[in-house]
Design an enzyme around this catalytic site. Structure first.
Site, PDB file in Angstrom:
ATOM      1  N   ASP A 104     109.421 193.802 -37.547  1.00  0.00           N
ATOM      2  CA  ASP A 104     110.214 194.832 -36.863  1.00  0.00           C
ATOM      3  C   ASP A 104     111.558 194.356 -36.321  1.00  0.00           C
ATOM      4  O   ASP A 104     112.396 195.172 -35.926  1.00  0.00           O
ATOM      5  CB  ASP A 104     109.392 195.494 -35.738  1.00  0.00           C
ATOM      6  CG  ASP A 104     108.847 194.495 -34.714  1.00  0.00           C
ATOM      7  OD1 ASP A 104     109.508 193.481 -34.438  1.00  0.00           O
ATOM      8  OD2 ASP A 104     107.741 194.758 -34.185  1.00  0.00           O
ATOM      9  N   HIS A 119     106.624 187.009 -42.298  1.00  0.00           N
ATOM     10  CA  HIS A 119     106.327 188.141 -43.192  1.00  0.00           C
ATOM     11  C   HIS A 119     107.578 188.931 -43.559  1.00  0.00           C
ATOM     12  O   HIS A 119     107.482 190.030 -44.101  1.00  0.00           O
ATOM     13  CB  HIS A 119     105.288 189.067 -42.553  1.00  0.00           C
ATOM     14  CG  HIS A 119     103.910 188.467 -42.518  1.00  0.00           C
ATOM     15  ND1 HIS A 119     102.880 188.957 -41.740  1.00  0.00           N
ATOM     16  CD2 HIS A 119     103.391 187.384 -43.162  1.00  0.00           C
ATOM     17  CE1 HIS A 119     101.794 188.220 -41.907  1.00  0.00           C
ATOM     18  NE2 HIS A 119     102.071 187.254 -42.758  1.00  0.00           N
TER      19      HIS A 119
HETATM   20  P1  OAD Z   1      96.795 193.516 -35.949  1.00  0.00           P
HETATM   21  O1  OAD Z   1      97.065 194.980 -35.930  1.00  0.00           O
HETATM   22  O2  OAD Z   1      95.765 192.995 -36.878  1.00  0.00           O
HETATM   23  O3  OAD Z   1      96.356 193.053 -34.482  1.00  0.00           O
HETATM   24  C1  OAD Z   1      97.059 193.428 -33.340  1.00  0.00           C
HETATM   25  C2  OAD Z   1      96.462 192.677 -32.171  1.00  0.00           C
HETATM   26  O4  OAD Z   1      97.242 192.976 -31.019  1.00  0.00           O
HETATM   27  C3  OAD Z   1      95.013 193.054 -31.832  1.00  0.00           C
HETATM   28  O5  OAD Z   1      94.262 191.869 -31.673  1.00  0.00           O
HETATM   29  C4  OAD Z   1      95.130 193.817 -30.517  1.00  0.00           C
HETATM   30  O6  OAD Z   1      94.001 193.612 -29.666  1.00  0.00           O
HETATM   31  C5  OAD Z   1      96.368 193.202 -29.924  1.00  0.00           C
HETATM   32  N1  OAD Z   1      97.129 194.036 -28.985  1.00  0.00           N
HETATM   33  C6  OAD Z   1      97.353 195.381 -29.048  1.00  0.00           C
HETATM   34  N2  OAD Z   1      98.127 195.792 -28.044  1.00  0.00           N
HETATM   35  C7  OAD Z   1      98.421 194.681 -27.293  1.00  0.00           C
HETATM   36  C8  OAD Z   1      99.187 194.441 -26.116  1.00  0.00           C
HETATM   37  N3  OAD Z   1      99.840 195.422 -25.477  1.00  0.00           N
HETATM   38  N4  OAD Z   1      99.262 193.172 -25.646  1.00  0.00           N
HETATM   39  C9  OAD Z   1      98.610 192.159 -26.274  1.00  0.00           C
HETATM   40  N5  OAD Z   1      97.873 192.326 -27.390  1.00  0.00           N
HETATM   41  C10 OAD Z   1      97.770 193.557 -27.897  1.00  0.00           C
HETATM   42  O7  OAD Z   1      98.208 192.812 -36.165  1.00  0.00           O
HETATM   43  P2  OAD Z   1      98.528 191.350 -36.667  1.00  0.00           P
HETATM   44  O8  OAD Z   1      97.575 190.363 -36.126  1.00  0.00           O
HETATM   45  O9  OAD Z   1      99.983 191.135 -36.412  1.00  0.00           O
HETATM   46  O10 OAD Z   1     100.781 191.573 -42.521  1.00  0.00           O
HETATM   47  O11 OAD Z   1      98.319 191.484 -38.211  1.00  0.00           O
HETATM   48  C11 OAD Z   1      98.644 190.412 -39.026  1.00  0.00           C
HETATM   49  C12 OAD Z   1      99.247 190.887 -40.300  1.00  0.00           C
HETATM   50  O12 OAD Z   1      98.364 191.804 -40.955  1.00  0.00           O
HETATM   51  C13 OAD Z   1     100.527 191.681 -40.169  1.00  0.00           C
HETATM   52  O13 OAD Z   1     101.665 190.877 -40.068  1.00  0.00           O
HETATM   53  C14 OAD Z   1     100.561 192.460 -41.405  1.00  0.00           C
HETATM   54  C15 OAD Z   1      99.139 192.951 -41.336  1.00  0.00           C
HETATM   55  O14 OAD Z   1      98.662 193.575 -42.396  1.00  0.00           O
HETATM   56  C16 OAD Z   1     101.486 191.992 -43.574  1.00  0.00           C
HETATM   57  O15 OAD Z   1     101.972 193.097 -43.633  1.00  0.00           O
HETATM   58  C17 OAD Z   1     101.613 190.955 -44.640  1.00  0.00           C
END
Ligand code: OAD
Length: 243
Positions: A104, A119
């Protein structure tokens, strides 16, 4: 939790090298939907289903509608206190590397400098014919955007599931993970490789690993410190009144 925050802050103040890994959760409070859990759906699709080369090949128009939606949404939001606090932390520690899985661009807007966008970045497009990469901040590019040079179909310059990360960026991320004294892991479900392995590398080399998330993840039992709560509440507390 106050004690844990104080302990982590003490470690950050002492650290020569700090690495930070962020995921979609750090941008959730800005209004950017995460991939998994609540808000992970666009129309009837799970976001991960559309972020693949197969989805783009089968229906580039649909993939572009999804990305135009995300681009428009991101265009309208602001970075939040957690992004800002990381930009401030970078100014305080001797060596700082921010590794983000997010496309983003909010870390850049908040002022982070030594940033590895592993990414990619949603504001970049790449020609599927000639490979040229360009930056385009137009929120909606339509369903069949074309390369200015060769008129080939453009795709988002992001890494999709099943695609390899840029080799140099991956190496730099691994290097930062293996050499850091403290690693912060913020707002990631820690389910996607290779990112999920960065904290493991860090810890195996002796770093203190701290996780900040609203819920437990596969990393939680492994982390030295887990702070359960919103990134926007917790990360600023790590840089407030530094000494
Ligand atoms: P996810 O959507 O898998 O996970 C988001 C995490 O953020 C979860 O563990 C939530 O509990 C946490 N979360 C949500 N709101 C929050 C807040 N206000 N404060 C702290 N934590 C919070 O996203 P990613 O781990 O980034 O890849 O996913 C990894 C990758 O999978 C992404 O980069 C993307 C996706 O598919 C690609 O597109 C290649």
């Amino acid at each position: 939790m106050d004690n844990e925050i104080a302990r982590l802050k003490g470690a950050l103040i002492e650290a020569q090298r700090v690495a930070v890994l962020t995921g979609a959760g750090i941008s959730a409070e800005s209004g950017v939907p995460t991939f998994r859990g609540e808000g992970g759906l666009w129309r009837k699709y799970r976001s991960q289903e559309l972020a693949t080369p197969e989805a783009f090949a089968a229906n580039p128009g649909l993939a572009w509608e999804f990305y135009n939606w995300r681009r428009s949404l991101i265009n309208d939001v602001e970075y939040n206190p957690a992004h800002k606090a990381l930009a401030e932390l970078e100014e305080k520690v001797p060596r700082f590397t921010l590794i983000s899985q997010n496309v983003d661009g909010l870390h850049l807007r908040a002022g982070s400098k030594n940033l590895l966008e592993i990414h990619g970045n949603i504001w970049k497009v790449r020609c599927t014919r000639c490979g040229k990469i360009a930056v385009d901040f137009t929120p909606d590019l339509g369903t069949s955007p074309r390369c200015k040079d060769c008129k080939g179909l453009l795709r988002p310059h992001v890494v999709w599931f099943g695609e390899n990360l840029d080799h140099d960026i991956l190496q730099a991320a691994l290097d930062a993970s293996m050499k850091c004294d403290v690693m912060l892991v913020i707002g990631t479900s820690a389910m996607v490789q290779p990112s999920a392995s960065f904290p493991v590398e860090a810890k195996s080399k002796g770093a203190l690993v701290a996780e900040i998330n609203i819920e437990s993840t596969p990393l939680s039992s492994y982390a030295d410190i887990t702070l359960l709560g919103k990134a926007g509440d917790i990360v600023p507390r790590l840089v407030d009144n530094w000494h």
